[in-house]
Design a protein around this motif. Structure first.
Motif, PDB file in Angstrom:
ATOM      1  N   GLY A 168      26.401  51.214  -7.072  1.00  0.00           N
ATOM      2  CA  GLY A 168      25.133  50.323  -7.460  1.00  0.00           C
ATOM      3  C   GLY A 168      24.469  51.125  -8.982  1.00  0.00           C
ATOM      4  N   TYR A 169      24.739  52.058  -9.197  1.00  0.00           N
ATOM      5  CA  TYR A 169      24.721  52.492 -10.388  1.00  0.00           C
ATOM      6  C   TYR A 169      25.405  52.382 -11.426  1.00  0.00           C
ATOM      7  N   LYS A 170      24.728  52.729 -12.704  1.00  0.00           N
ATOM      8  CA  LYS A 170      25.160  52.335 -13.952  1.00  0.00           C
ATOM      9  C   LYS A 170      26.306  53.297 -14.480  1.00  0.00           C
ATOM     10  N   PRO A 171      27.545  53.319 -14.561  1.00  0.00           N
ATOM     11  CA  PRO A 171      27.866  54.378 -15.721  1.00  0.00           C
ATOM     12  C   PRO A 171      28.287  54.365 -17.056  1.00  0.00           C
ATOM     13  N   LEU A 172      27.808  55.429 -17.593  1.00  0.00           N
ATOM     14  CA  LEU A 172      28.036  55.891 -18.663  1.00  0.00           C
ATOM     15  C   LEU A 172      29.274  56.657 -19.001  1.00  0.00           C
ATOM     16  N   GLN A 173      29.745  57.318 -20.147  1.00  0.00           N
ATOM     17  CA  GLN A 173      30.385  58.063 -20.882  1.00  0.00           C
ATOM     18  C   GLN A 173      30.742  58.940 -21.674  1.00  0.00           C
ATOM     19  N   LEU A 174      30.471  60.198 -21.408  1.00  0.00           N
ATOM     20  CA  LEU A 174      29.963  60.993 -22.307  1.00  0.00           C
ATOM     21  C   LEU A 174      31.150  61.974 -23.012  1.00  0.00           C
ATOM     22  N   THR A 175      32.109  61.853 -24.272  1.00  0.00           N
ATOM     23  CA  THR A 175      33.476  62.474 -24.432  1.00  0.00           C
ATOM     24  C   THR A 175      33.088  63.330 -25.290  1.00  0.00           C
ATOM     25  N   PRO A 176      33.272  64.144 -25.453  1.00  0.00           N
ATOM     26  CA  PRO A 176      32.634  65.223 -26.536  1.00  0.00           C
ATOM     27  C   PRO A 176      33.037  65.103 -27.541  1.00  0.00           C
ATOM     28  N   GLY A 177      32.483  65.471 -28.338  1.00  0.00           N
ATOM     29  CA  GLY A 177      32.093  65.002 -30.492  1.00  0.00           C
ATOM     30  C   GLY A 177      31.192  64.176 -30.041  1.00  0.00           C
ATOM     31  N   HIS A 178      31.427  63.068 -28.955  1.00  0.00           N
ATOM     32  CA  HIS A 178      30.329  61.977 -30.138  1.00  0.00           C
ATOM     33  C   HIS A 178      29.461  61.896 -29.149  1.00  0.00           C
ATOM     34  N   LYS A 179      28.034  61.196 -29.364  1.00  0.00           N
ATOM     35  CA  LYS A 179      26.321  61.900 -28.526  1.00  0.00           C
ATOM     36  C   LYS A 179      26.267  60.472 -28.076  1.00  0.00           C
ATOM     37  N   LEU A 180      25.770  61.666 -26.644  1.00  0.00           N
ATOM     38  CA  LEU A 180      25.008  59.809 -26.264  1.00  0.00           C
ATOM     39  C   LEU A 180      23.787  59.227 -26.239  1.00  0.00           C
ATOM     40  N   VAL A 181      23.814  58.435 -26.379  1.00  0.00           N
ATOM     41  CA  VAL A 181      21.844  58.574 -26.485  1.00  0.00           C
ATOM     42  C   VAL A 181      21.077  57.873 -25.795  1.00  0.00           C
ATOM     43  N   LEU A 182      20.596  58.846 -24.654  1.00  0.00           N
ATOM     44  CA  LEU A 182      20.081  58.043 -23.661  1.00  0.00           C
ATOM     45  C   LEU A 182      18.533  56.749 -23.095  1.00  0.00           C
ATOM     46  N   ALA A 183      18.076  57.529 -24.762  1.00  0.00           N
ATOM     47  CA  ALA A 183      16.935  57.065 -24.697  1.00  0.00           C
ATOM     48  C   ALA A 183      16.224  57.087 -26.082  1.00  0.00           C
ATOM     49  N   PRO A 184      15.818  56.012 -26.229  1.00  0.00           N
ATOM     50  CA  PRO A 184      14.239  54.970 -25.660  1.00  0.00           C
ATOM     51  C   PRO A 184      15.619  53.932 -26.313  1.00  0.00           C
ATOM     52  N   GLU A 185      16.158  53.224 -26.632  1.00  0.00           N
ATOM     53  CA  GLU A 185      16.709  52.085 -26.352  1.00  0.00           C
ATOM     54  C   GLU A 185      18.136  52.060 -24.715  1.00  0.00           C
ATOM     55  N   THR A 186      18.149  50.685 -25.064  1.00  0.00           N
ATOM     56  CA  THR A 186      19.774  51.041 -24.237  1.00  0.00           C
ATOM     57  C   THR A 186      20.600  51.954 -24.643  1.00  0.00           C
ATOM     58  N   PRO A 187      20.701  52.665 -23.730  1.00  0.00           N
ATOM     59  CA  PRO A 187      22.177  54.026 -23.644  1.00  0.00           C
ATOM     60  C   PRO A 187      23.492  53.435 -24.429  1.00  0.00           C
ATOM     61  N   PHE A 188      23.805  54.068 -25.920  1.00  0.00           N
ATOM     62  CA  PHE A 188      24.935  53.939 -26.839  1.00  0.00           C
ATOM     63  C   PHE A 188      25.500  54.998 -27.526  1.00  0.00           C
ATOM     64  N   THR A 189      26.601  55.647 -27.710  1.00  0.00           N
ATOM     65  CA  THR A 189      27.215  56.261 -27.831  1.00  0.00           C
ATOM     66  C   THR A 189      27.273  56.452 -29.485  1.00  0.00           C
ATOM     67  N   GLN A 190      27.089  57.450 -29.695  1.00  0.00           N
ATOM     68  CA  GLN A 190      27.302  57.615 -31.662  1.00  0.00           C
ATOM     69  C   GLN A 190      28.682  58.516 -31.591  1.00  0.00           C
ATOM     70  N   PRO A 191      29.206  57.089 -31.869  1.00  0.00           N
ATOM     71  CA  PRO A 191      30.601  58.646 -31.823  1.00  0.00           C
ATOM     72  C   PRO A 191      30.720  59.233 -32.985  1.00  0.00           C
ATOM     73  N   HIS A 192      31.747  60.010 -33.198  1.00  0.00           N
ATOM     74  CA  HIS A 192      31.970  61.547 -33.901  1.00  0.00           C
ATOM     75  C   HIS A 192      30.950  61.886 -34.736  1.00  0.00           C
ATOM     76  N   ALA A 193      29.632  62.428 -33.680  1.00  0.00           N
ATOM     77  CA  ALA A 193      28.639  62.751 -33.906  1.00  0.00           C
ATOM     78  C   ALA A 193      28.261  64.060 -34.726  1.00  0.00           C
ATOM     79  N   TYR A 194      30.155  64.825 -33.683  1.00  0.00           N
ATOM     80  CA  TYR A 194      29.586  66.642 -33.921  1.00  0.00           C
ATOM     81  C   TYR A 194      30.457  66.998 -33.794  1.00  0.00           C
ATOM     82  N   ALA A 236      22.978  63.006 -25.232  1.00  0.00           N
ATOM     83  CA  ALA A 236      23.342  64.336 -24.361  1.00  0.00           C
ATOM     84  C   ALA A 236      24.774  64.371 -25.283  1.00  0.00           C
ATOM     85  N   LEU A 237      25.146  65.729 -25.390  1.00  0.00           N
ATOM     86  CA  LEU A 237      25.952  65.780 -26.224  1.00  0.00           C
ATOM     87  C   LEU A 237      27.260  66.264 -25.767  1.00  0.00           C
ATOM     88  N   ALA A 238      28.478  67.156 -25.356  1.00  0.00           N
ATOM     89  CA  ALA A 238      29.052  67.126 -24.888  1.00  0.00           C
ATOM     90  C   ALA A 238      30.045  68.244 -25.275  1.00  0.00           C
TER      91      ALA A 238
END
Lengths: 558, 558
Positions: free
Chosen positions: A411-437, A9-11
């Motif tokens: 009881g849910y896992k919150p993830l942060q989505l920040t403009p400019g950073h890409k939030l990779v949701l799958a296939p691995e454990t979610p992680f953020t790719q900083p300054h992706a766009y 996801a990208l914002a």
């Protein structure tokens, strides 16, 4: 950007700032875009019309965009569509009927002719396949007809994009949040939900449109004179409810305002308008001739907009023959959008001065319910979806942070989505790719499209505080020798008719300063001369007026 | 103005607009002035520092002013005193000790040296006789030390000027509203009360400072890290309460901000500061070295002021070695003043981004109580005073109108006081003398004092929307023949480095337009030539940029 295999996801907008909602979902190098909203300027952006997301990312990946999806027709979700139409690379754009009418109107107004196949009608329940994405429109209750959340499925799993939503079993047009369908989607498994955060600080249920109906029915029933009613122009459900109430009490209804009539037009075209209303909707000219207790006027201007009918009425002006008289009832069925409070209070003050019975959220909280899920409603939505991850979107930083805290609590896992950073949701454990766009926003400034905080806006801000001095000096083209005196002209500093002496002193000082640096009246370094004149003038006006104006220096070669 | 025998009230400010409170009472041609407040500008007055009442009336009647009375030291009651000091014609100015310290500081800052006898200390209970007026300071509870209402008696009777007040039996420093005295005054007979309208829309009692104390005690007691606390700087009572709470929990207190330290200085000088606090108040440098759970920081910036410490802290900046870390508690013990909401929300957002535990009125209404009487408290005040007439003051039009409606409901006769109109209270039945004096307000604009909406501010507003173009042309002094081309320079319109072509086209068009009107390159009507150039340039930039800029035209004679 890498074509690596993942679901992300990208914002581009709408996260960390209210308005200009625009999300991009990526699956294996292909993209879909969700919404294309605008935001509005404030006193820090004088002269700026609207603000849209920076869409460089779309332009750079236009060929890989496989679809654009509009959730609903509010400006902060669809208002920018025309400005960025070319950035979609011709990908099919989907919207349900009501949003489509609104979108097509916006394109028309900007003179855009969509190519064949670009504009498509999305049908609730039906699954739209574009590239690796399956997208389903699922109904939600909101403050405009045809609001939808999206269930976005790829081979990595399903992400739910709630869009704006609330729960209201009495939602207008039977457009409730489709709990059955959301629950079924939850059963199939939801990887993540990107959820509306707007109402996270509201602790009580947002309330039902039916309660508003009943309260307005009482207020309007009690009124012995003219009733003026203002609500958000896009809230067609409430507008028609009020028309129905008016009818019930033998009042004809007059709708003032371009937007509300546009919206009612779409509603009529789509069969949302009860046939019974037909004879009851009248033009202002007719309304002004009817006895006061036989009229209800729907006016625009819940946010104190300068040109809106309610604003003008509150100032004692006549609008198409209509006027607010002592004893009339004025109902503001809306909330104050942060930043508009002062303008709205000015309107309310004017209404009191007119002697009206004023009903607003300040004194009566039952005239309006929010279109956004409050904290308990958000919790309920997630209990239907049972997502693994919760990604707060559509909110200011405070909303997003609080939303994440609540999600964790629930009881849910919150993830942060920040403009400019890409939030990779799958296939691995979610992680953020900083300054992706690239990210940011653009000002629509007259016919300019400017980067945020671009030079012209910065310059205008400075002009608005300290004014401007233009200084012109004639110099000989051949050798830069100056001829005559420095001529000054100012705006926003003083009254030149009365304070010419100040200009003369300032000009004299500047010439003296020039003399000191260029002894033989020869300007051999124009840039340096500009600085000398600018410094001297700023100093003079600081001393004489306490202002340090913008200085424009021109050397006129002759 | 006639010297006719009557008792009247005149509003120079504070009526119909919040802030810049200034009332004049007239008895048989003599005048007293009550308060000298300022108001603050908004986005419609860019660059304006503060706004004060138009004091022409005082200048014209300076010799008949027999006294000036300050009710309390809030800016909207005392902030303008320095700007209008000379308008009082040397009349004695009265203030109680705390307000006097604040006033003297303001005069010092403006370099004003009051003459002997001009500044006087008013003592509660004592009656001050000036000309035909007897003035008594009667204590009221409010959100600053030493707030007073005035009982103003002439041979026509007594008028009560409540000033800002509320009821709070646990008011700091034992400064409750003196119900006993007000009741006694009521017994003697009150012709009219000019009453604070601020809280008229609040239906519940404003609440006690004690409740705030207990709630803050709980919040601060629970915090495991640093606590940042922001309240209005002049609310010394709350500031000292919080210091006491901090002390109780083993925290040292650091006060950030010029104003709060100034106020605490006055409080200390007057013995309001508990001796026990002595060892607990520390400088920022020391505070930054203490363990987080041993510190409470009082920060300025409840209204999101750009330079305030809380604003900077919320942006992640360090302020004198102090920083907001994740898990710190930040308490905003204040309300949003209309117009400041956006700035305050920006601060709050920043606090969330820092990961702080944020406590504000948005989520917790117990951290602040208003300093103004709510509707039931106003009714209670009048039940003590039993006035014949109620004159709503200190409010916006909405407040005033609602206040009048309530007064009528409660069995009193409401009278309307409007700036510019004189309200004659005695001897006959009260009536209004329309347009009896000049009124309005003045902008303090750098070193200028401008009439409201004066030319420079209008010009700056326009500049902030559409920018500016300066156009210079050299002409022969002898015959007005133009030499060379039109030179253009702009601000706030475009980026000249990148868009020079637009300037060139605009200049060319303007010269063509000039040619058409002055065929033989001779400018014989400079004013006409200015218009031609201005029109052409505005047209060009409208077409090219969608902006219609301010144009400055200069002809340089050589």
């Amino acid at each position: 950007m890498s074509k690596r295999k993942h679901f992300a996801a990208l914002a581009l907008g709408g996260v960390g700032r209210i308005g200009m909602n625009m999300m991009v979902y990526e699956c294996d190098g292909k993209y879909i875009v969700v919404d294309a909203g605008v935001s509005f300027g404030d006193e820090t952006t004088p002269g700026v019309d609207v603000i849209i997301p920076d869409t460089r990312f779309l332009r750079e990946h236009a060929k890989d965009i496989v679809g654009v999806f509009i959730t609903h027709a509010h400006e902060d979700h669809i208002g920018g569509i025309g400005y960025m139409w070319d950035d979609f690379g011709g990908a099919p754009v989907f919207a349900t009927r009501f949003s489509r009418l609104s979108m097509e109107n916006k394109l028309r107004e900007l003179g855009i002719k969509p190519a064949k196949g670009e504009v498509n009608t999305a049908k609730p329940g039906e699954t739209i396949e574009v590239g690796p994405f399956k997208v389903e429109y699922v109904g939600v209750a909101h403050s405009i007809p045809e609001a939808f959340g999206l269930a976005i499925t790829t081979h990595y799993g399903t992400v739910v994009h709630t869009g704006d939503y609330k729960f209201d079993e009495h939602a207008p047009f039977g457009q409730q949040t489709d709990e059955k369908r959301w629950k079924a989607i939850g059963k199939q498994g939801v990887l993540a939900v990107l959820g509306d955060s707007t109402g996270i600080f509201a602790m009580k249920p947002s309330g039902s449109e039916k309660a508003v109906f009943e309260h307005l029915d009482k207020l309007i029933g009690e009124s012995k004179q003219r009733v003026f009613f203002a609500a958000f122009a896009s809230h067609v459900g409430r507008a028609l409810n009020v028309a129905e109430i008016a009818m019930k009490h033998g009042r004809k209804v007059c709708f003032l305002g371009r937007t509300v009539n546009k919206m009612l037009g779409y509603a009529k075209e789509l069969g949302y308008t009860p046939a019974a209303l037909k004879g009851y909707i009248v033009e202002a000219e007719e309304a002004s001739k009817l006895p006061p207790h036989k009229v209800l006027v729907f006016a625009s201007g819940t946010q104190g907009e300068p040109a809106a009918s309610l604003t003008r009425l509150s100032q004692g002006q006549e609008v198409r023959g209509l006027r607010i008289d002592e004893g009339d009832t004025v109902i503001l069925s809306s909330r104050m959008i942060p930043g508009n409070e002062r303008a709205i209070l000015n309107t309310i003050n004017g209404l009191y001065v007119r002697g009206a019975e004023v009903v607003t959220e300040l004194t009566d909280r039952e005239t309006h319910v929010s279109g956004h899920a409050s904290r308990p409603e958000i919790q309920h939505m997630y209990s239907l979806l049972k997502p693994t991850y919760v990604v707060p979107v559509h909110g200011e930083p405070g909303h997003l942070t609080q939303h994440a805290r609540c999600a964790e609590e629930w009881g849910y896992k919150p993830l942060q989505l920040t403009p400019g950073h890409k939030l990779v949701l799958a296939p691995e454990t979610p992680f953020t790719q900083p300054h992706a766009y690239a990210h940011g926003y653009n000002y629509i400034d007259g016919l300019n499209i400017l980067d945020n905080d671009a030079l012209p806006v910065k310059e205008r801000r400075k002009l608005s505080y300290d004014g401007v001095v233009s200084a012109a000096l004639a110099i000989r083209a051949t050798n830069g020798e100056w001829l005559g005196e420095l001529s000054l002209s100012t705006k926003g500093l003083l009254d030149e008719r009365l304070q010419k002496d100040i200009l003369d002193r300032a000009a004299k000082h500047a010439m003296k300063a020039l003399d000191a640096v260029f002894p033989d009246a020869l300007i051999d370094e124009p840039q340096r001369a500009r600085e000398v004149i600018g410094q001297s003038l700023r100093k003079s006006f600081k001393q004489e007026r306490g202002k340090s104006p913008t200085v424009l220096v021109q050397f006129i070669e002759v």
